[in-house]
Design an enzyme around this catalytic site. Structure first.
Site, PDB file in Angstrom:
ATOM      1  N   LYS A  22     -11.524 -34.569  -4.639  1.00 45.65           N
ATOM      2  CA  LYS A  22     -12.432 -35.834  -5.177  1.00 45.65           C
ATOM      3  C   LYS A  22     -14.066 -34.599  -5.094  1.00 45.65           C
ATOM      4  O   LYS A  22     -14.010 -35.243  -6.322  1.00 45.65           O
ATOM      5  CB  LYS A  22     -11.933 -37.161  -3.919  1.00 45.65           C
ATOM      6  CG  LYS A  22     -13.283 -37.445  -4.406  1.00 45.65           C
ATOM      7  CD  LYS A  22     -13.626 -38.597  -3.078  1.00 45.65           C
ATOM      8  CE  LYS A  22     -14.114 -38.560  -2.255  1.00 45.65           C
ATOM      9  NZ  LYS A  22     -15.472 -38.763  -2.131  1.00 45.65           N
ATOM     10  N   ASN A  23     -14.016 -34.810  -4.137  1.00 46.08           N
ATOM     11  CA  ASN A  23     -15.888 -33.768  -4.507  1.00 46.08           C
ATOM     12  C   ASN A  23     -15.579 -32.906  -5.345  1.00 46.08           C
ATOM     13  O   ASN A  23     -16.498 -32.818  -5.647  1.00 46.08           O
ATOM     14  CB  ASN A  23     -15.849 -33.299  -2.691  1.00 46.08           C
ATOM     15  CG  ASN A  23     -16.442 -34.535  -2.428  1.00 46.08           C
ATOM     16  OD1 ASN A  23     -16.235 -36.044  -2.955  1.00 46.08           O
ATOM     17  ND2 ASN A  23     -16.350 -34.858  -0.846  1.00 46.08           N
ATOM     18  N   ARG A  93     -21.295 -43.587  -4.158  1.00 44.07           N
ATOM     19  CA  ARG A  93     -22.879 -42.896  -4.430  1.00 44.07           C
ATOM     20  C   ARG A  93     -22.832 -41.548  -5.474  1.00 44.07           C
ATOM     21  O   ARG A  93     -23.626 -41.213  -5.911  1.00 44.07           O
ATOM     22  CB  ARG A  93     -23.515 -42.596  -2.732  1.00 44.07           C
ATOM     23  CG  ARG A  93     -23.260 -43.405  -1.940  1.00 44.07           C
ATOM     24  CD  ARG A  93     -23.046 -42.694  -0.306  1.00 44.07           C
ATOM     25  NE  ARG A  93     -25.235 -41.402  -0.430  1.00 44.07           N
ATOM     26  CZ  ARG A  93     -26.089 -42.018  -0.432  1.00 44.07           C
ATOM     27  NH1 ARG A  93     -26.319 -43.225   0.054  1.00 44.07           N
ATOM     28  NH2 ARG A  93     -26.843 -40.973  -1.098  1.00 44.07           N
ATOM     29  N   CYS A 117     -25.393 -45.591   3.713  1.00 46.58           N
ATOM     30  CA  CYS A 117     -23.753 -46.116   3.376  1.00 46.58           C
ATOM     31  C   CYS A 117     -23.497 -46.104   5.106  1.00 46.58           C
ATOM     32  O   CYS A 117     -24.293 -46.364   6.482  1.00 46.58           O
ATOM     33  CB  CYS A 117     -23.168 -45.253   2.970  1.00 46.58           C
ATOM     34  SG  CYS A 117     -22.909 -43.333   4.029  1.00 46.58           S
ATOM     35  N   ARG A 122     -28.505 -42.207   3.588  1.00 44.66           N
ATOM     36  CA  ARG A 122     -28.269 -41.057   2.851  1.00 44.66           C
ATOM     37  C   ARG A 122     -28.692 -41.205   1.335  1.00 44.66           C
ATOM     38  O   ARG A 122     -29.221 -41.699   0.612  1.00 44.66           O
ATOM     39  CB  ARG A 122     -26.441 -41.102   2.536  1.00 44.66           C
ATOM     40  CG  ARG A 122     -26.111 -41.135   3.969  1.00 44.66           C
ATOM     41  CD  ARG A 122     -24.439 -41.225   3.279  1.00 44.66           C
ATOM     42  NE  ARG A 122     -23.865 -40.174   2.423  1.00 44.66           N
ATOM     43  CZ  ARG A 122     -22.620 -40.090   2.037  1.00 44.66           C
ATOM     44  NH1 ARG A 122     -21.736 -40.922   2.456  1.00 44.66           N
ATOM     45  NH2 ARG A 122     -22.084 -38.626   1.120  1.00 44.66           N
ATOM     46  N   ASP A 307     -16.563 -34.405   7.574  1.00 40.83           N
ATOM     47  CA  ASP A 307     -15.206 -34.854   6.605  1.00 40.83           C
ATOM     48  C   ASP A 307     -14.113 -34.602   7.290  1.00 40.83           C
ATOM     49  O   ASP A 307     -12.779 -35.422   6.681  1.00 40.83           O
ATOM     50  CB  ASP A 307     -15.036 -34.775   4.876  1.00 40.83           C
ATOM     51  CG  ASP A 307     -16.587 -34.940   4.672  1.00 40.83           C
ATOM     52  OD1 ASP A 307     -17.229 -36.017   4.889  1.00 40.83           O
ATOM     53  OD2 ASP A 307     -16.543 -34.851   2.498  1.00 40.83           O
ATOM     54  N   ARG A 399      -9.999 -45.045  -1.913  1.00 39.72           N
ATOM     55  CA  ARG A 399     -11.007 -44.598  -2.872  1.00 39.72           C
ATOM     56  C   ARG A 399     -11.545 -42.969  -2.861  1.00 39.72           C
ATOM     57  O   ARG A 399     -11.253 -41.859  -3.785  1.00 39.72           O
ATOM     58  CB  ARG A 399     -13.072 -44.148  -1.947  1.00 39.72           C
ATOM     59  CG  ARG A 399     -13.245 -46.294  -2.103  1.00 39.72           C
ATOM     60  CD  ARG A 399     -14.869 -45.466  -0.849  1.00 39.72           C
ATOM     61  NE  ARG A 399     -15.304 -44.016  -1.830  1.00 39.72           N
ATOM     62  CZ  ARG A 399     -16.184 -44.513  -1.207  1.00 39.72           C
ATOM     63  NH1 ARG A 399     -16.917 -44.689   0.012  1.00 39.72           N
ATOM     64  NH2 ARG A 399     -17.192 -42.809  -1.454  1.00 39.72           N
TER      65      ARG A 399
HETATM   66  C1  UD1 Z   1     -21.241 -34.847   0.188  1.00 39.92           C
HETATM   67  C2  UD1 Z   1     -19.376 -34.692   0.346  1.00 39.92           C
HETATM   68  C3  UD1 Z   1     -19.462 -35.977   1.051  1.00 39.92           C
HETATM   69  C4  UD1 Z   1     -19.451 -35.000   2.844  1.00 39.92           C
HETATM   70  C5  UD1 Z   1     -21.505 -34.678   2.478  1.00 39.92           C
HETATM   71  C6  UD1 Z   1     -21.706 -33.156   3.560  1.00 39.92           C
HETATM   72  C7  UD1 Z   1     -19.236 -35.983  -2.255  1.00 39.92           C
HETATM   73  C8  UD1 Z   1     -19.580 -36.387  -3.164  1.00 39.92           C
HETATM   74  N1  UD1 Z   1     -19.749 -36.216  -1.216  1.00 39.92           N
HETATM   75  O1  UD1 Z   1     -21.600 -35.837   0.091  1.00 39.92           O
HETATM   76  O2  UD1 Z   1     -18.172 -36.380   0.957  1.00 39.92           O
HETATM   77  O3  UD1 Z   1     -18.928 -36.254   4.083  1.00 39.92           O
HETATM   78  O4  UD1 Z   1     -20.873 -33.709   0.919  1.00 39.92           O
HETATM   79  O5  UD1 Z   1     -20.723 -32.154   3.855  1.00 39.92           O
HETATM   80  O6  UD1 Z   1     -19.356 -33.943  -2.581  1.00 39.92           O
HETATM   81  N2  UD1 Z   1     -29.773 -35.448   2.516  1.00 39.92           N
HETATM   82  C9  UD1 Z   1     -31.120 -36.133   2.579  1.00 39.92           C
HETATM   83  N3  UD1 Z   1     -31.829 -35.811   0.881  1.00 39.92           N
HETATM   84  C10 UD1 Z   1     -30.998 -35.887   0.103  1.00 39.92           C
HETATM   85  C11 UD1 Z   1     -29.781 -34.837  -0.040  1.00 39.92           C
HETATM   86  C12 UD1 Z   1     -28.688 -34.780   1.671  1.00 39.92           C
HETATM   87  O7  UD1 Z   1     -32.255 -35.785   3.221  1.00 39.92           O
HETATM   88  O8  UD1 Z   1     -31.093 -35.842  -0.836  1.00 39.92           O
HETATM   89  C13 UD1 Z   1     -29.326 -34.595   3.567  1.00 39.92           C
HETATM   90  C14 UD1 Z   1     -28.063 -36.206   4.359  1.00 39.92           C
HETATM   91  O9  UD1 Z   1     -28.539 -36.908   4.555  1.00 39.92           O
HETATM   92  C15 UD1 Z   1     -27.574 -34.927   4.698  1.00 39.92           C
HETATM   93  C16 UD1 Z   1     -27.618 -33.693   4.823  1.00 39.92           C
HETATM   94  O10 UD1 Z   1     -28.495 -33.510   3.691  1.00 39.92           O
HETATM   95  O11 UD1 Z   1     -27.378 -35.486   6.126  1.00 39.92           O
HETATM   96  C17 UD1 Z   1     -26.308 -33.277   3.685  1.00 39.92           C
HETATM   97  O12 UD1 Z   1     -25.969 -34.330   2.728  1.00 39.92           O
HETATM   98  P1  UD1 Z   1     -25.386 -33.449   1.641  1.00 39.92           P
HETATM   99  O13 UD1 Z   1     -24.374 -32.420   1.468  1.00 39.92           O
HETATM  100  O14 UD1 Z   1     -26.098 -33.940   0.211  1.00 39.92           O
HETATM  101  O15 UD1 Z   1     -23.858 -35.206   0.939  1.00 39.92           O
HETATM  102  P2  UD1 Z   1     -23.429 -35.501  -0.361  1.00 39.92           P
HETATM  103  O16 UD1 Z   1     -23.500 -34.217  -1.032  1.00 39.92           O
HETATM  104  O17 UD1 Z   1     -23.914 -36.726  -0.370  1.00 39.92           O
END
Ligand code: UD1
Length: 420
Positions: A22-23, A93, A117, A122, A307, A399
């Site tokens: 999915k990701n 998201r 969430c 996030r 995850d 999902r």
């Molecule tokens: C992706 C995965 C999700 C997984 C997560 C962490 C997808 C669709 N989802 O989510 O399943 O749980 O990686 O492995 O691929 N952060 C910030 N600012 C930002 C972006 C992120 O502070 O603009 C922080 C987040 O709050 C978190 C960390 O960075 O603490 C990592 O998040 P991120 O890797 O971005 O998660 P997602 O890409 O949303």
């Protein structure tokens, strides 16, 4: 609302095939916006988030269709409406991924601001700061990100923290800027590598994907690419591995890339599992002793994935001793702990850490799923709990897991979906 009724305990036995990730497919679908020709993806999981991304692309004006089992064809040439509305973004998201590609193609885009969430805030600040560096002017108005492209330019972007989403998003966006962009402290996840490979096949020069420094030399127009096969879902594979081990079963897991799930394999082995790795398959052998307690610290890839944390918590709730899970990515991602307690687990959560005192057995009860991986952990707990477990809000599970109950039932689980 749909629920699961699970009768336990069961011992899983047999063979299961893992679906596409999915990701990986979600950003690949968003990357299709960058193309000038139709693009096909194979091995696409039929999960709700993919249906949501399909709907989003269609609202933008793209033509998207399933052309075969697990094959999706996207024609982005009809996109004419660079607006991702709240009613879709609130569901998923990953909708944020369309912002940069739309901006590069149309010079402007509006995407609803994703909220928090179930497991805490996030933010998308890394995405927005990065887009600004690439030449975008960004305003937040009425809950929307309103972006305009002033002058696209390559840039050096240093992330404060590793982010899968921001790394992929900015890499895709920089692909259509014919200058050099360098992403530092980039995420190393296999999904980043898959998207980089897709863009490279379309003619973009990208170096360093899979390391923490990614260099992108963009081009003006992407070339047509052959159909892309989505990588196997490493979290689904890990979930089945944990399910097999905790039920004391013997399960063959087909179509997985063992290097992508090595932290999961290592932790299972540390917990006493006997696992045979053979090419693209794993065999979890029948458990001989008790489940040993673990210390788990979730971190970005190649560390232990956040995850997989909930599924391990379900397993460790019946381990022979006390385990600790420290969340290094989302300190509040522990809602499943309180539902596991309803099944008889002994868990305390404090300051981003869960202490799990293993109990001899879990007992069935009604519980509620709070997010995708939490749902999976409750299903796994239901497999070993004595009696009936009813799980509410399984739409979270839908999902991201394709045919989850059917796959588990083919291994001997007793899971029934019902409206209630
Ligand atoms: C992706 C995965 C999700 C997984 C997560 C962490 C997808 C669709 N989802 O989510 O399943 O749980 O990686 O492995 O691929 N952060 C910030 N600012 C930002 C972006 C992120 O502070 O603009 C922080 C987040 O709050 C978190 C960390 O960075 O603490 C990592 O998040 P991120 O890797 O971005 O998660 P997602 O890409 O949303």
């Amino acid at each position: 609302m749909e629920k699961f009724r699970i009768e336990g305990p069961v011992v899983l036995k047999g063979s299961v095939e893992i679906s596409g990730a999915k990701n990986a497919i979600l950003p690949l679908m968003a990357a299709s916006i960058l193309m000038d020709t139709p693009v096909a993806f194979t091995f696409v999981p039929k999960v709700m988030d993919v249906f949501t991304m399909k709907e989003l692309l269609e609202r933008l004006g793209a033509h998207v269709e399933w052309t075969g089992n697990g094959t999706i064809l996207i024609d982005p040439t009809t996109i004419d409406n660079p607006l991702a509305p709240y009613d879709i973004v609130k569901k998923m998201r990953a909708s944020i991924y369309v912002l940069g590609p739309l901006l590069m193609k149309f010079g402007k885009a509006e995407v609803s601001l994703p909220g928090g969430c179930a497991f805490g805030p996030r933010p998308v600040n890394f995405h927005l700061e990065g887009l600004k560096k690439l030449g975008a002017d960004i305003k937040l108005e009425h809950g929307y990100i309103k972006a305009r492209l002033k002058k696209p330019r390559g840039a050096q972007i240093v992330f404060d923290k590793k982010s899968v989403g921001a790394t992929i998003h900015l890499m895709m966006t920089a692909s259509l800027i014919p200058e050099e962009t360098i992403l530092r402290n980039a995420a190393l996840e296999p999904e980043v590598v898959q998207v980089a490979n897709f863009l490279k096949r379309a003619g973009v020069k990208i170096y360093g994907e899979g390391t923490d420094t990614i260099v992108i030399n963009g081009i003006k127009k992407l070339n047509q690419v052959e159909a892309t096969k989505v990588i196997p879902d490493r979290i689904e594979a890990g979930t089945f591995a944990v399910a097999a081990y905790m039920t004391g079963g013997e399960v063959e897991i087909k179509n997985c890339i063992p290097e992508h799930i090595s932290p999961t394999i290592e932790k299972l082995e540390e917990s006493g599992a006997d696992i045979v790795v053979d090419g693209e398959r794993l065999v979890i052998k029948k458990r001989k002793g008790k489940i040993k307690p673990l210390f788990i610290y979730t971190q970005p890839f190649p560390g232990f994935p956040t995850d997989m944390q909930a599924q391990f918590m379900a397993m460790l709730s019946v381990a022979d001793g006390t385990s600790t899970i420290k969340e290094g990515i989302y300190p509040d991602r522990f809602l499943h702990a309180f539902e596991l307690i309803r099944l008889g687990a002994d868990i305390k959560v404090e300051d981003g850490t869960a202490i799990i005192n293993g109990v001899p057995r879990l007992t069935g009860a009604p519980v509620m799923a709070s997010d995708l991986r939490a749902s999976a952990s409750l299903v796994l707990a239901g497999l070993i709990a004595e009696g009936t477990t009813i799980i509410d809000r399984i739409y979270h599970l839908d999902r991201g897991y394709e045919d989850f109950e059917h796959k588990l039932n083919s291994l001997g689980a007793k899971i029934e979906r019902f409206h209630g």
